[in-house]
Write an enzyme that holds these catalytic residues in place. Structure first.
Site, short mmCIF file in Angstrom:
data_model
loop_
_atom_site.label_atom_id
_atom_site.label_comp_id
_atom_site.label_asym_id
_atom_site.label_seq_id
_atom_site.Cartn_x
_atom_site.Cartn_y
_atom_site.Cartn_z
N CYS A 381 -13.81 -26.20 109.49
CA CYS A 381 -13.76 -25.07 108.56
C CYS A 381 -13.67 -23.76 109.35
O CYS A 381 -12.62 -23.43 109.87
CB CYS A 381 -14.96 -25.10 107.62
N HIS A 508 -14.31 -30.32 105.63
CA HIS A 508 -15.55 -30.77 106.28
C HIS A 508 -15.57 -32.30 106.37
O HIS A 508 -16.14 -32.97 105.50
CB HIS A 508 -16.76 -30.29 105.48
N GLU A 510 -17.32 -34.17 108.13
CA GLU A 510 -18.67 -34.72 108.38
C GLU A 510 -19.30 -35.29 107.12
O GLU A 510 -20.16 -36.19 107.20
CB GLU A 510 -19.58 -33.64 108.98
#
Length: 557
Positions: A381, A508, A510
């Site tokens: 990001c 994102h 993750e």
């Protein structure tokens, strides 16, 4: 009819309710039970999206675009399920909904009260999870600690649930802390006794007591708690501190919690299959070489601000057979001391998401350091945006003042700019580009090699984007757009052509990593860092100069 497990906490906050809930979900799923999870947060904010990471930690984004509590990340990783906005409810949401109904006249002129209007709204949100997911069991965590004034409406609502759906369909678990007194070497039960009494004052009798402790507890202590809490000894479940959170399901299973819950709720369950989880924990505990990875951020004092990034790195390290040693580097410290003293001995650099201009030049410097020294880099990001700014200043010169309009509204080269649909938005909460969006990958790139498919869906949380006016210039200088929205308007992934591994994502990744299935980009990033580590970093390192490649002395790490 669905059954409900309500989990409360006592004595102190941060005793591990979230991990306990996630672990219970894993134990039930291992028995073939369909599980969903919900977190009730008593704060008055509508969601944590505008809260400081120092107060709340990470904001976890769901597939459908909700900004939620970080515990939902634990739920998703342990149970391997994608949750929705139904899974996080706050006091702010409840009161907003009730007030809107009152303004519409839904209550026919009645006096709006905590009981029944607020509690009914809470119960409707709980029931909605079971209805929309088809779960056999819904596990509901109540945030905060029993005795907090803001939590009382939620406790009253879950008390009423036992009457509404039947006593056999509801079970209450109380997670409590057993403090250890160093001077005497004793584990004390008195705070737990008082916490159970506090729960009884609001009409809830715990069925199970999960006892958090830094030390193993004796059978004598379990007997004492069972006596004062009026539960079976089997329902007093010891949970001592372990090295890895992924050990917790096995600790609870060994203590008999999975079998006890199945029996008490009358669940039709198969024999538990935890073989894969045991193998996972065995691999976590196996000795491995440490691999230093720098995480450069502005909230590094509170590790929970980046908890999904941390877990994704650990998942990838486990897959690669290394122990990722995260070096927490403040971007403001880089601004003060420079990159070399702080980054000279790491084998990969991650710059995660964030907002605001504090420490931003330190992040840009970290992205530049990784580019110049061929250190594997993963920008998430904002980390992708600072990599873009760094590259722009490299090819256009520092005097260009290339920047993002988030940090400099008057920059002559806004290589990162407001998304067009964000220009007229003034409210902060819930107004960003949020949730899962498709990304079309470019064949022959590192991103495509990582995913191995043409289109992926990833979760976003941003207002700014790559400025397409600079796309042709960047591509001619060696920065590739390896992922974009299907219509080609939004740059989703950038990477460098002449670099061992340098990738930035506007999304994102993750949030979708799992302990037994690391996210492809984290997996390949850690693999590149491990490759550098294993080769002793003796490769010649190319330095790009306006697209050209020259050689310089190997960088020592």
């Amino acid at each position: 009819m669905a059954k409900y497990i309500f989990v409360t906490g006592g004595v102190a906050s941060s005793v591990g309710k979230g991990i306990t809930v996630a672990s219970i979900g894993r134990l039930l799923k291992a028995r073939g039970v369909r599980v969903s999870v919900q977190k009730l947060d008593p704060y008055i904010n509508v969601d944590p999206g505008t809260m400081s990471p120092y107060q709340h930690g990470e904001v976890f984004v769901t597939e459908d675009g909700a900004e939620t509590d970080l515990d939902l990340g634990h739920y998703e990783r342990f149970i391997d399920v994608n949750l929705t906005r139904l899974s996080n409810v706050t006091t702010g949401q409840i009161y907003s909904a009730v007030i809107q109904k009152e303004r519409r006249g839904d209550y026919l002129g009645g006096t709006i009260q905590v009981i029944p209007h607020i509690t009914n709204e809470i119960k409707s949100r709980i029931a909605a999870v079971a209805r929309q997911t088809g779960a056999d069991v819904v596990i509901v965590e109540i945030g905060g600690t029993v005795g907090d004034i803001e939590g009382l409406p939620f406790l009253e609502a879950i008390r009423q649930m036992r009457k509404d759906v039947g006593r056999d369909n509801v079970l209450y678990i109380h997670v409590t802390l057993l403090p250890h007194i160093g001077a005497t070497g004793e584990v004390k039960t008195k705070p737990t006794q008082h916490s159970v009494m506090e729960l009884r004052r609001v009409g809830i009798t715990a069925d199970v007591i999960v006892c958090r402790s830094d030390y193993p507890i004796t059978d004598e202590i379990r007997d004492k708690i069972a006596l004062f809490a009026d539960v079976d000894v089997e329902a007093v479940v010891p949970l001592h501190t372990v090295d890895s959170i992924y050990e917790v399901p096995l600790v609870l299973e060994e203590a008999g919690l999975g079998a006890y819950l199945t029996q008490r709720l009358g669940l039709s369950a198969s024999r538990p299959d935890l073989d894969d989880w045991r193998d996972l924990v065995a691999r976590i505990k196996a000795p491995k070489r440490k691999l230093a990875i720098a995480l450069v951020g502005k909230y590094v004092e509170l590790h929970d601000a980046y908890i999904s990034v941390v877990e994704a790195l650990r998942h990838a390290g486990l897959h690669q057979g290394v122990d990722v040693d995260i070096r927490w580097i403040s971007s403001e410290q880089i601004e003060e001391e420079g990159c070399e003293p702080l980054l000279h001995d790491v084998y990969g650099i991650v710059v995660p998401g964030g907002f605001g201009d504090r420490g931003i030049e330190g992040k840009i410097a970290a992205a530049e350091y990784a580019r110049v020294n061929n250190v594997p880099y993963l920008g998430l990001c904002l980390g992708m945006q600072v990599a873009t700014i760094s590259f722009a200043r490299h090819i256009m010169g520092p005097e260009s003042r290339a920047n993002s309009t988030e940090f400099d509204l008057h920059t002559p080269h806004p290589v990162i700019d407001f998304m067009p649909d964000q220009l007229d938005i003034t409210d902060k909460g819930g107004t960003m580009r949020l949730g899962g969006y498709p990304c079309k990958l470019t064949p022959g790139t590192r991103a495509y090699a990582a995913y191995g498919v043409d289109v992926v869906v990833e979760r976003h949380r941003h207002r700014f984007e790559f400025n397409n006016k600079y796309r042709r210039l960047f591509e001619s200088a060696g920065m590739i757009v390896s992922g974009q929205s299907p219509d080609g308007r939004l740059v989703e992934i950038i990477e460098l052509r002449n670099h061992p591994w340098y990738v930035g994502t506007q999304f994102h990744p993750e949030f979708q990593s799992r302990p037994d299935r690391p996210h492809p980009l984290f997996r390949d990033f850690v693999a590149a860092a491990a490759k550098t580590f294993r080769e002793g970093d003796q490769r010649p390192l190319p330095l790009e100069q306006n697209g050209a490649v020259t050689e310089h002395e190997p960088h020592s790490r």
